[in-house]
Design a protein around this motif. Structure first.
Motif, PDB file in Angstrom:
ATOM      1  N   VAL A  32      23.039  56.474  34.950  1.00 54.28           N
ATOM      2  CA  VAL A  32      24.392  55.995  34.646  1.00 54.28           C
ATOM      3  C   VAL A  32      25.318  56.461  35.755  1.00 54.28           C
ATOM      4  O   VAL A  32      25.403  57.654  36.047  1.00 54.28           O
ATOM      5  N   ARG A  33      25.990  55.516  36.406  1.00 55.37           N
ATOM      6  CA  ARG A  33      26.943  55.845  37.461  1.00 55.37           C
ATOM      7  C   ARG A  33      28.332  55.354  37.049  1.00 55.37           C
ATOM      8  O   ARG A  33      28.450  54.375  36.330  1.00 55.37           O
ATOM      9  N   ARG A  34      29.339  56.034  37.546  1.00 52.90           N
ATOM     10  CA  ARG A  34      30.716  55.610  37.285  1.00 52.90           C
ATOM     11  C   ARG A  34      31.269  54.985  38.555  1.00 52.90           C
ATOM     12  O   ARG A  34      31.187  55.573  39.638  1.00 52.90           O
ATOM     13  N   MET A  35      31.826  53.784  38.433  1.00 52.58           N
ATOM     14  CA  MET A  35      32.347  53.074  39.594  1.00 52.58           C
ATOM     15  C   MET A  35      33.736  52.522  39.293  1.00 52.58           C
ATOM     16  O   MET A  35      34.092  52.310  38.131  1.00 52.58           O
ATOM     17  N   VAL A  36      34.483  52.293  40.356  1.00 54.25           N
ATOM     18  CA  VAL A  36      35.824  51.735  40.219  1.00 54.25           C
ATOM     19  C   VAL A  36      35.854  50.366  40.885  1.00 54.25           C
ATOM     20  O   VAL A  36      35.251  50.171  41.953  1.00 54.25           O
ATOM     21  N   ALA A  37      36.524  49.420  40.240  1.00 54.45           N
ATOM     22  CA  ALA A  37      36.619  48.070  40.790  1.00 54.45           C
ATOM     23  C   ALA A  37      37.624  48.045  41.938  1.00 54.45           C
ATOM     24  O   ALA A  37      38.745  48.548  41.808  1.00 54.45           O
ATOM     25  N   LEU A  38      37.215  47.461  43.055  1.00 56.75           N
ATOM     26  CA  LEU A  38      38.091  47.359  44.227  1.00 56.75           C
ATOM     27  C   LEU A  38      38.948  46.103  44.193  1.00 56.75           C
ATOM     28  O   LEU A  38      40.032  46.071  44.790  1.00 56.75           O
ATOM     29  N   PHE A  39      38.472  45.071  43.500  1.00 58.56           N
ATOM     30  CA  PHE A  39      39.175  43.785  43.458  1.00 58.56           C
ATOM     31  C   PHE A  39      39.066  43.202  42.044  1.00 58.56           C
ATOM     32  O   PHE A  39      38.234  43.616  41.246  1.00 58.56           O
ATOM     33  N   ASP A  40      39.917  42.236  41.741  1.00 59.57           N
ATOM     34  CA  ASP A  40      39.778  41.478  40.503  1.00 59.57           C
ATOM     35  C   ASP A  40      38.529  40.590  40.596  1.00 59.57           C
ATOM     36  O   ASP A  40      38.172  40.126  41.682  1.00 59.57           O
ATOM     37  N   TYR A  41      37.903  40.365  39.433  1.00 58.62           N
ATOM     38  CA  TYR A  41      36.736  39.492  39.427  1.00 58.62           C
ATOM     39  C   TYR A  41      36.731  38.652  38.146  1.00 58.62           C
ATOM     40  O   TYR A  41      36.727  39.191  37.034  1.00 58.62           O
ATOM     41  N   ASP A  42      36.763  37.341  38.341  1.00 62.77           N
ATOM     42  CA  ASP A  42      36.680  36.394  37.234  1.00 62.77           C
ATOM     43  C   ASP A  42      35.395  35.590  37.406  1.00 62.77           C
ATOM     44  O   ASP A  42      35.296  34.755  38.316  1.00 62.77           O
ATOM     45  N   PRO A  43      34.379  35.857  36.564  1.00 64.52           N
ATOM     46  CA  PRO A  43      33.099  35.150  36.731  1.00 64.52           C
ATOM     47  C   PRO A  43      33.228  33.637  36.722  1.00 64.52           C
ATOM     48  O   PRO A  43      32.493  32.939  37.428  1.00 64.52           O
ATOM     49  N   TRP A  44      34.160  33.102  35.923  1.00 64.20           N
ATOM     50  CA  TRP A  44      34.291  31.654  35.809  1.00 64.20           C
ATOM     51  C   TRP A  44      34.759  31.020  37.112  1.00 64.20           C
ATOM     52  O   TRP A  44      34.478  29.851  37.394  1.00 64.20           O
ATOM     53  N   GLU A  45      35.463  31.809  37.942  1.00 61.25           N
ATOM     54  CA  GLU A  45      35.977  31.271  39.203  1.00 61.25           C
ATOM     55  C   GLU A  45      35.175  31.729  40.424  1.00 61.25           C
ATOM     56  O   GLU A  45      35.040  30.978  41.393  1.00 61.25           O
ATOM     57  N   SER A  46      34.637  32.968  40.383  1.00 57.18           N
ATOM     58  CA  SER A  46      34.069  33.562  41.599  1.00 57.18           C
ATOM     59  C   SER A  46      32.570  33.759  41.572  1.00 57.18           C
ATOM     60  O   SER A  46      31.982  34.098  42.605  1.00 57.18           O
ATOM     61  N   SER A  47      31.925  33.585  40.423  1.00 52.56           N
ATOM     62  CA  SER A  47      30.500  33.882  40.343  1.00 52.56           C
ATOM     63  C   SER A  47      29.659  32.901  41.157  1.00 52.56           C
ATOM     64  O   SER A  47      29.866  31.683  41.099  1.00 52.56           O
TER      65      SER A  47
END
Length: 224
Positions: free
Chosen positions: A158-173
């Motif tokens: 288990v690792r803890r990470m921080v999001a660097l950018f917004d991510y919307d799967p419906w638009e960017s996946s």
């Protein structure tokens, strides 16, 4: 003339006296009493402010629509489940704390929040920066629920990470099956379960929601 003369003499000998008021007596303060008072006052001024206690919101609360005190609703703090609230002092006679969260301050209904028992200074600071922790229907969790072994890779890392950018799967996946992915915002803390898959995705937990997250949108956030 005689009355004026008497008033003048009384004014000439008038002086200010400090008195101490007790439940059963009132007496003139001695020089030793005044020195003691000055020492106590100086000590109070130099004492560091009390550390705030951390609470987490268990339920959504909109004072404008939900407050039992319509006249003072504007002085209450709104919040959503999982939101971290810094509380100062004890609750008042009406069952409210005074707290801060998200740059706002106000009264906090004590029956809608729960204290997070954190003594470690670094962890407390991290939680205040993070602003949210996962909350489910039964209680509070400071880390993802790893009891469901079927959803965790075999290595169990288990690792803890921080999001660097917004991510919307419906638009960017890049994947056709984006429903298995998690959407998130920059700054969100995501607990990653296991290693990266061949497509460059981790399996992660975000405030109780789980799904695939793109590794190139995340940065490792050490536990200490």
């Amino acid at each position: 003339m005689q009355a004026d003369h008497l008033e003048s003499r009384l004014g000439a000998v008038s002086m200010e006296l400090d008195v101490l008021i007790y439940p059963d007596e009132v007496r003139v303060a001695t020089p030793e009493d005044l020195r003691q008072w000055e020492l106590e006052t100086a000590s109070q001024r130099s004492a560091p402010p009390a550390e705030p206690r951390l609470f987490v919101a268990l339920y959504p609360y909109n004072p404008a629509a939900m407050s039992p005190n319509p006249d003072t609703a504007a002085e209450e703090l709104p919040f959503v489940p999982g939101q971290i609230i810094k509380v100062f002092g004890d609750k008042d006679s009406d069952g409210f704390y005074h707290g801060e969260s998200g740059g706002l301050s106000g009264y906090v209904a004590s029956n809608l929040v729960a204290e997070v028992p954190v003594d470690d200074y670094d962890l407390k600071h991290l939680l205040m920066q993070q602003g949210f922790i996962p909350v489910d229907q039964t209680g509070i969790s400071l880390s993802p629920d790893v009891s469901d072994a079927s959803s965790i890779p075999e290595d169990g890392v288990v690792r803890r990470m921080v999001a660097l950018f917004d991510y919307d799967p419906w638009e960017s996946s890049p994947n056709a099956d984006s429903e298995s992915e998690l959407g998130f915002h920059s700054g969100d803390i995501i607990y990653v379960l296991g290693d990266m898959d061949p497509d460059g995705f981790y399996y992660g937990d975000l405030q109780g929601r789980r799904g695939l997250v793109p590794s190139n949108f995340l940065q490792l956030l050490p536990w200490d």
